[in-house]
Design an enzyme around this catalytic site. Structure first.
Site, PDB file in Angstrom:
ATOM      1  N   GLY A  81      -8.010 -19.810  34.119  1.00  0.00           N
ATOM      2  CA  GLY A  81      -8.018 -21.097  34.815  1.00  0.00           C
ATOM      3  C   GLY A  81      -8.147 -20.899  36.303  1.00  0.00           C
ATOM      4  O   GLY A  81      -7.584 -21.667  37.092  1.00  0.00           O
ATOM      5  N   ASN A 108      -2.627 -18.693  33.629  1.00  0.00           N
ATOM      6  CA  ASN A 108      -2.529 -19.958  34.361  1.00  0.00           C
ATOM      7  C   ASN A 108      -3.237 -21.105  33.662  1.00  0.00           C
ATOM      8  O   ASN A 108      -2.862 -22.264  33.854  1.00  0.00           O
ATOM      9  CB  ASN A 108      -3.108 -19.777  35.764  1.00  0.00           C
ATOM     10  N   ARG A 151     -10.090 -23.541  39.865  1.00  0.00           N
ATOM     11  CA  ARG A 151      -9.647 -24.562  40.806  1.00  0.00           C
ATOM     12  C   ARG A 151      -8.130 -24.632  40.817  1.00  0.00           C
ATOM     13  O   ARG A 151      -7.445 -24.010  40.010  1.00  0.00           O
ATOM     14  CB  ARG A 151     -10.233 -25.933  40.443  1.00  0.00           C
ATOM     15  N   SER A 209       6.286 -24.416  33.841  1.00  0.00           N
ATOM     16  CA  SER A 209       6.400 -25.731  34.471  1.00  0.00           C
ATOM     17  C   SER A 209       7.862 -26.065  34.704  1.00  0.00           C
ATOM     18  O   SER A 209       8.714 -25.758  33.857  1.00  0.00           O
ATOM     19  CB  SER A 209       5.772 -26.810  33.584  1.00  0.00           C
ATOM     20  N   ASP A 227     -13.266 -19.904  26.853  1.00  0.00           N
ATOM     21  CA  ASP A 227     -12.056 -20.612  26.460  1.00  0.00           C
ATOM     22  C   ASP A 227     -10.941 -19.596  26.240  1.00  0.00           C
ATOM     23  O   ASP A 227     -10.999 -18.784  25.305  1.00  0.00           O
ATOM     24  CB  ASP A 227     -12.329 -21.393  25.175  1.00  0.00           C
ATOM     25  N   LYS A 266       5.113 -25.683  27.345  1.00  0.00           N
ATOM     26  CA  LYS A 266       5.538 -24.861  28.472  1.00  0.00           C
ATOM     27  C   LYS A 266       6.899 -24.207  28.208  1.00  0.00           C
ATOM     28  O   LYS A 266       7.170 -23.101  28.687  1.00  0.00           O
ATOM     29  CB  LYS A 266       5.577 -25.703  29.742  1.00  0.00           C
ATOM     30  N   TYR A 288       3.614 -31.548  26.180  1.00  0.00           N
ATOM     31  CA  TYR A 288       3.404 -30.643  27.314  1.00  0.00           C
ATOM     32  C   TYR A 288       4.659 -29.813  27.586  1.00  0.00           C
ATOM     33  O   TYR A 288       4.592 -28.586  27.737  1.00  0.00           O
ATOM     34  CB  TYR A 288       3.039 -31.461  28.559  1.00  0.00           C
ATOM     35  N   VAL A 289       5.812 -30.478  27.632  1.00  0.00           N
ATOM     36  CA  VAL A 289       7.065 -29.778  27.904  1.00  0.00           C
ATOM     37  C   VAL A 289       7.338 -28.741  26.818  1.00  0.00           C
ATOM     38  O   VAL A 289       7.775 -27.616  27.102  1.00  0.00           O
ATOM     39  CB  VAL A 289       8.226 -30.778  28.026  1.00  0.00           C
TER      40      VAL A 289
END
Length: 246
Positions: free
Chosen positions: A12, A89, A15, A141, A62, A158, A154-155
């Site tokens: 990743g 990342n 950017r 995160s 990917d 991570k 998401y949580v």
């Protein structure tokens, strides 16, 4: 801190936080393979490194696909050498109330955010074992530390990264390989700007009254990648401006 002679992979890296990490590692002397799903942004990051006198390649693919990962690793080894620094990342986020999360949405975040680091690490850790030296830094995160509404998938993904970090840290502690994670706080990135978040309003609630910058995370990663961090493993380096106090 010098990373001269080291080869780093940053997933990743096209950017945002990943790009900042790639640039900082290159300034420290590492040759950097910029892996990204978007080949064009990867090329832009690699070009910036080259323009500044560093050494870098761009690899499109990917990071959550085993075939792409294997292909990217072969090219990286062929052009730069064996990899001894890995920054996992690459990731994505989503905002959905828990009862609205579909299996497809859940599986997508777990695949990108957790399966990806597993696949890339599995592919590259043999290089580190051969060298007797390695640094693996996972970008987790702060939401895995605090929780977050409408982000259960998401949580969870991570949180899995945090668990993976601890497991690998213990498994490889006697092999010269350290494994740590950096949980960013609220960082102003293109990904955040693309979400349903008022960046300026949230930044004003932070203890430092500003959002983090990608470079804030990059310098934390650079420390963990260094020789000086050789006795640090299984740890969280919370670069979050005071959002969460461990």
């Amino acid at each position: 801190m010098s990373l001269d002679g080291k080869v780093a992979v940053v997933t990743g890296g096209g950017r945002g936080i990943g790009k900042a990490i790639a640039l900082v590692l290159a300034r420290q002397g590492a040759a950097v393979a910029v892996w990204d799903l978007d080949g064009q942004t990867a090329k832009q990051t690699a070009a910036e490194i080259a323009d500044a006198g560093g050494r870098a390649i761009a690899v499109a693919g990917d990071a959550a696909d085993a075939t792409d990962v294997a292909r990217a690793a072969v090219r990286t080894r062929d052009e730069l050498g064996s990899v001894t620094i890995l920054v996992n990342n690459a990731g994505t986020s989503a905002y959905e109330p828990f009862t609205s999360i579909t299996e497809e949405s859940w599986d997508r975040l777990i695949r990108i955010n957790l399966k990806g680091p597993f696949l890339v690490t599995r592919e590259l850790v043999p290089d580190m074992l051969t060298a007797g030296w390695g640094r693996i830094i996972n970008i987790s995160s702060s939401s895995a530390q605090t929780g977050a509404p409408a982000m259960a998938h998401y949580v969870s993904s991570k949180g899995g990264v945090v668990g993976l970090t601890k497991a690998l840290a213990i498994e490889y502690a006697g092999k010269g390989i350290t494994v740590n994670h950096v949980p960013p706080g609220f960082v102003d990135t293109p990904l955040v700007r693309e979400g349903p978040v008022d960046v300026d309003a949230v930044a004003a609630t932070m203890p430092m009254k500003r959002a983090g910058k990608p470079e804030d995370i990059a310098y934390a990663v650079a420390y963990l990648a260094s020789e000086e961090a050789g006795y640090v493993t299984g740890q969280s380096l919370s670069a979050n401006g005071g959002r969460y106090l461990a």
